[in-house]
Design an enzyme around this catalytic site. Structure first.
Site, PDB file in Angstrom:
ATOM      1  CB  CYS A  52      -0.632  -0.261   1.144  1.00 37.25           C
ATOM      2  SG  CYS A  52      -1.755   1.536   1.139  1.00 37.25           S
ATOM      3  CB  CYS A  56      -1.058   3.525   8.159  1.00 36.08           C
ATOM      4  SG  CYS A  56      -2.703   4.426   6.563  1.00 36.08           S
ATOM      5  CB  CYS A  59      -0.590  -0.553   8.376  1.00 35.58           C
ATOM      6  SG  CYS A  59      -1.457  -1.743   7.674  1.00 35.58           S
ATOM      7  CB  CYS A  96     -15.664  -6.565   6.625  1.00 34.54           C
ATOM      8  SG  CYS A  96     -14.564  -5.339   6.328  1.00 34.54           S
ATOM      9  CB  CYS A 128     -18.716  -4.890   5.857  1.00 27.61           C
ATOM     10  SG  CYS A 128     -17.076  -3.422   6.648  1.00 27.61           S
ATOM     11  CB  CYS A 188     -18.190  -0.014   9.913  1.00 25.45           C
ATOM     12  SG  CYS A 188     -16.539  -0.839   9.949  1.00 25.45           S
ATOM     13  NE  ARG A 260     -17.353  -5.522  13.945  1.00 25.50           N
ATOM     14  CZ  ARG A 260     -18.292  -4.351  13.134  1.00 25.50           C
ATOM     15  NH1 ARG A 260     -17.835  -4.063  12.772  1.00 25.50           N
ATOM     16  NH2 ARG A 260     -19.189  -4.195  12.505  1.00 25.50           N
TER      17      ARG A 260
HETATM   18  N1  SAM Z   1      -7.005   0.749   3.588  1.00 26.02           N
HETATM   19  C1  SAM Z   1      -7.996   0.378   3.314  1.00 26.02           C
HETATM   20  C2  SAM Z   1      -7.975   2.001   4.218  1.00 26.02           C
HETATM   21  O1  SAM Z   1      -6.905   2.246   5.280  1.00 26.02           O
HETATM   22  O2  SAM Z   1      -8.890   2.344   5.029  1.00 26.02           O
HETATM   23  C3  SAM Z   1      -8.572  -0.469   4.286  1.00 26.02           C
HETATM   24  C4  SAM Z   1      -7.554  -1.718   5.485  1.00 26.02           C
HETATM   25  S1  SAM Z   1      -6.881  -0.860   6.436  1.00 26.02           S
HETATM   26  C5  SAM Z   1      -5.933  -1.950   7.252  1.00 26.02           C
HETATM   27  C6  SAM Z   1      -8.061  -0.998   7.711  1.00 26.02           C
HETATM   28  C7  SAM Z   1      -7.828  -0.822   9.190  1.00 26.02           C
HETATM   29  O3  SAM Z   1      -7.253  -1.374  10.068  1.00 26.02           O
HETATM   30  C8  SAM Z   1      -7.124   0.894   9.810  1.00 26.02           C
HETATM   31  O4  SAM Z   1      -8.125   1.894   8.963  1.00 26.02           O
HETATM   32  C9  SAM Z   1      -6.600   0.945  10.796  1.00 26.02           C
HETATM   33  O5  SAM Z   1      -7.159   1.376  11.373  1.00 26.02           O
HETATM   34  C10 SAM Z   1      -6.854  -0.735  11.464  1.00 26.02           C
HETATM   35  N2  SAM Z   1      -5.471  -1.902  11.597  1.00 26.02           N
HETATM   36  C11 SAM Z   1      -4.464  -1.268  10.501  1.00 26.02           C
HETATM   37  N3  SAM Z   1      -3.456  -2.465  11.022  1.00 26.02           N
HETATM   38  C12 SAM Z   1      -3.932  -2.509  12.432  1.00 26.02           C
HETATM   39  C13 SAM Z   1      -3.168  -2.218  13.496  1.00 26.02           C
HETATM   40  N4  SAM Z   1      -2.240  -2.511  13.070  1.00 26.02           N
HETATM   41  N5  SAM Z   1      -3.450  -2.606  14.763  1.00 26.02           N
HETATM   42  C14 SAM Z   1      -4.533  -2.430  14.904  1.00 26.02           C
HETATM   43  N6  SAM Z   1      -5.448  -1.526  14.131  1.00 26.02           N
HETATM   44  C15 SAM Z   1      -5.387  -1.825  12.754  1.00 26.02           C
HETATM   45  C1  DTB Z   2     -10.926  -2.446  11.831  1.00 27.09           C
HETATM   46  O1  DTB Z   2     -11.477  -1.207  12.600  1.00 27.09           O
HETATM   47  N1  DTB Z   2     -10.018  -3.033  11.863  1.00 27.09           N
HETATM   48  C2  DTB Z   2     -10.380  -4.439  11.492  1.00 27.09           C
HETATM   49  C3  DTB Z   2     -11.404  -3.779   9.837  1.00 27.09           C
HETATM   50  N2  DTB Z   2     -11.529  -2.513  10.291  1.00 27.09           N
HETATM   51  C4  DTB Z   2     -10.765  -3.958   8.499  1.00 27.09           C
HETATM   52  C5  DTB Z   2      -8.718  -4.365  10.264  1.00 27.09           C
HETATM   53  C6  DTB Z   2      -8.017  -4.631  12.083  1.00 27.09           C
HETATM   54  C7  DTB Z   2      -6.497  -4.784  11.118  1.00 27.09           C
HETATM   55  C8  DTB Z   2      -5.034  -5.652  11.337  1.00 27.09           C
HETATM   56  C9  DTB Z   2      -3.521  -5.536  11.417  1.00 27.09           C
HETATM   57  C10 DTB Z   2      -4.106  -6.513  10.325  1.00 27.09           C
HETATM   58  O2  DTB Z   2      -4.070  -7.895  10.022  1.00 27.09           O
HETATM   59  O3  DTB Z   2      -3.610  -6.502   9.190  1.00 27.09           O
HETATM   60 FE1  SF4 Z   3      -2.336   1.073   3.054  1.00 26.98          FE
HETATM   61 FE2  SF4 Z   3      -2.464  -0.170   5.756  1.00 26.98          FE
HETATM   62 FE3  SF4 Z   3      -2.819   2.496   5.577  1.00 26.98          FE
HETATM   63 FE4  SF4 Z   3      -4.386   1.178   4.606  1.00 26.98          FE
HETATM   64  S1  SF4 Z   3      -4.190   1.198   6.833  1.00 26.98           S
HETATM   65  S2  SF4 Z   3      -4.488   2.579   3.327  1.00 26.98           S
HETATM   66  S3  SF4 Z   3      -3.796  -0.815   4.056  1.00 26.98           S
HETATM   67  S4  SF4 Z   3      -1.119   1.665   4.890  1.00 26.98           S
END
Ligand code: SAM
Ligand code: DTB
Ligand code: SF4
Length: 331
Positions: A52, A56, A59, A96, A128, A188, A260
Site C-alpha cells: 500500500c 499509516c 500498518c 468484510c 462490508c 463502519c 466492535r
Molecule cells: N486501506 C484501507 C484503509 O486504510 O481504509 C483498508 C484497510 S485498513 C488495514 C483498515 C483499518 O485497520 C485501519 O484504518 C486501521 O484502523 C486498522 N488497522 C490496521 N493495522 C492495524 C494494527 N496493526 N492494529 C490495529 N488496527 C489496525
Molecule cells: C478495523 O477497524 N479493524 C479491522 C477492520 N477494521 C478492517 C482491521 C484490523 C487490521 C489489523 C491488522 C491486520 O490484520 O493487518
Molecule cells: Fe494502506 Fe494500511 Fe493505511 Fe489502509 S491502513 S491505507 S492498507 S497503509
C-alpha cells in the site's frame, strides 16, 4: 436521546468517573438499546494484500515498512466465496473484504471487487468493504452491487493524526465517509487505541466519531496490534482498564451503534474481553486472522462466550431485514 455535540469536557467527565460508575452507566445505556448478552460476529478477508502506498505507522501492509507480509493481487472469486461460506458456517453474519489501497481506482481491480461483493451478498451475508478512499460514483456502484457497510476509520484525533499518517488528510477520510453515507451504505468507522496518543487524543477521536450525524452504525475500537517493522512496533501495550474505559465511553456517546471490540483481542485476557462486553462492546471480528495479523480462533471465542453465558447473533440483517436486527438471535 442521540447527541452529536459532545464537548471534550463532557467526554472527559464520562471517561474519568469512578470505574464502577462508568461501567454502570455504559451497561444501562447498552441495555436500553441492545439485548444485554448478545455478540455479533464479522469475518475479515484481505482480498488484496500489501504494497500500500500510504504510510499509516501502525500498518503491516504499508509499502513504506518491511514487515514480511506477503503481497497478492485481488483474490479469485471461487476462493473468496469458499472463505465466505466457511465464515457463514462458523456463524459470522458479516463478511468484510479489505484491500490495501490508498483509494479505489476504476478499472479491472474494482470491477473484480464488485463481483466479489455480488457473490458474497448472494450467500445472504452482510457485505462490508474497506478499500481506502472512494468517490461518490464508486460508493454508488458498491451499493448497487450489494455492499451493506463500508469501513473507513478516522483512527485518532485530528491533532495526533499527522504523527501517524502523512500521505492523506483527516479531511480526505471525512470526504469518503460522506460519499458512503450519500450512497446509502451503512458506515463502519472507528479508530486505534495505544499508538502513543494522549488522553485528549483518544477522547478527541470519540468526539469526531460521535459528531457524525447519523452516528456510524458500527464503531470498531482497535487496540494497536504491534507489528515488527512498523514505526509503532515498540509502543508499550495499552493498559487494559483504559481500553475498557474507552469502550464504555463510546457506548455511552453512541448508544445505538454496534461497538466492535476489534484488533488486539489476541493479546487480551478473557477478563479484559469480558469487561469490554460489560462496558457495551457487542461485536467482534471472528476467525484466526484479521487481515494479515492473528486473532483468537473460533474455539477460543466460543469457549469464552459460553463461559460468560452469552450468545452470538445468528441471523444477518440482509437475510432477514428487520428494524431490530440485533433481536434476531437463535436460542
Ligand atoms: N486501506 C484501507 C484503509 O486504510 O481504509 C483498508 C484497510 S485498513 C488495514 C483498515 C483499518 O485497520 C485501519 O484504518 C486501521 O484502523 C486498522 N488497522 C490496521 N493495522 C492495524 C494494527 N496493526 N492494529 C490495529 N488496527 C489496525
Ligand atoms: C478495523 O477497524 N479493524 C479491522 C477492520 N477494521 C478492517 C482491521 C484490523 C487490521 C489489523 C491488522 C491486520 O490484520 O493487518
Ligand atoms: Fe494502506 Fe494500511 Fe493505511 Fe489502509 S491502513 S491505507 S492498507 S497503509
Amino acid at each position: 436521546m442521540l447527541r452529536y455535540d459532545w464537548s471534550l469536557t463532557e467526554i472527559k467527565a464520562i471517561y474519568s468517573q469512578p470505574f464502577p460508575d462508568l461501567i454502570f452507566q455504559a451497561q444501562s445505556v447498552h441495555r436500553e438499546n441492545f439485548p444485554a448478552n448478545v455478540i455479533q460476529r464479522s469475518t475479515l478477508l484481505s482480498v488484496k494484500t500489501g504494497g500500500c502506498p500510504e504510510n499509516c505507522a501502525y500498518c503491516p501492509q504499508s509499502a513504506h515498512f518491511d514487515t514480511g507480509v506477503e503481497r497478492h493481487g485481488v483474490l479469485p472469486r471461487d476462493f473468496v466465496v469458499a472463505r465466505a461460506k466457511e465464515a457463514q458456517t462458523e456463524g459470522s453474519t458479516r463478511f468484510c473484504m479489505g484491500a490495501a489501497w490508498r483509494e479505489v481506482k476504476d478499472g479491472k481491480d474494482f470491477d473484480a471487487v464488485l463481483d466479489l461483493v455480488r457473490d458474497v451478498r448472494a450467500l445472504g451475508l452482510e457485505v462490508c468493504c474497506t478499500l481506502g478512499m472512494l468517490t461518490d460514483d464508486q460508493a454508488l456502484r458498491l451499493k448497487e452491487a450489494g455492499c451493506y457497510a463500508y469501513n473507513h476509520n478516522l483512527d485518532t484525533s485530528p491533532e495526533f493524526y499527522g504523527k501517524i499518517i502523512s500521505t492523506r488528510t483527516y479531511e480526505d477520510r471525512l470526504r469518503t465517509l460522506r460519499s458512503v453515507r450519500k450512497a446509502g451504505i451503512t458506515v463502519c468507522c472507528g479508530g486505534i487505541i495505544g499508538m502513543g496518543e494522549s488522553l485528549n487524543d483518544r477522547l478527541g477521536l470519540l468526539m469526531q466519531l460521535a459528531s457524525q450525524n447519523p452516528h456510524p452504525e458500527s464503531v470498531p475500537i482497535n487496540a494497536l496490534q504491534r507489528v515488527e517493522g512498523t514505526p509503532l512496533a515498540d509502543q508499550k501495550p495499552i493498559d487494559p482498564l483504559e481500553f475498557v474505559r474507552t469502550i464504555a465511553t463510546a457506548r455511552i456517546m453512541m448508544p445505538k451503534s454496534y461497538v466492535r471490540l476489534s484488533a488486539g483481542r489476541v493479546e487480551m485476557s478473557d477478563e479484559t474481553q469480558a469487561l469490554c462486553f460489560i462496558a457495551g462492546a457487542n461485536s467482534i471480528f471472528a476467525g484466526e486472522k484479521l487481515l494479515t495479523q492473528s486473532n483468537p480462533g473460533e474455539d477460543r471465542d466460543r469457549a469464552l462466550i459460553n463461559k460468560l453465558g452469552m450468545r452470538f447473533v445468528e441471523v444477518s440483517a440482509v437475510e432477514k431485514p428487520h428494524k431490530d436486527t440485533h433481536m434476531l438471535i437463535a436460542n
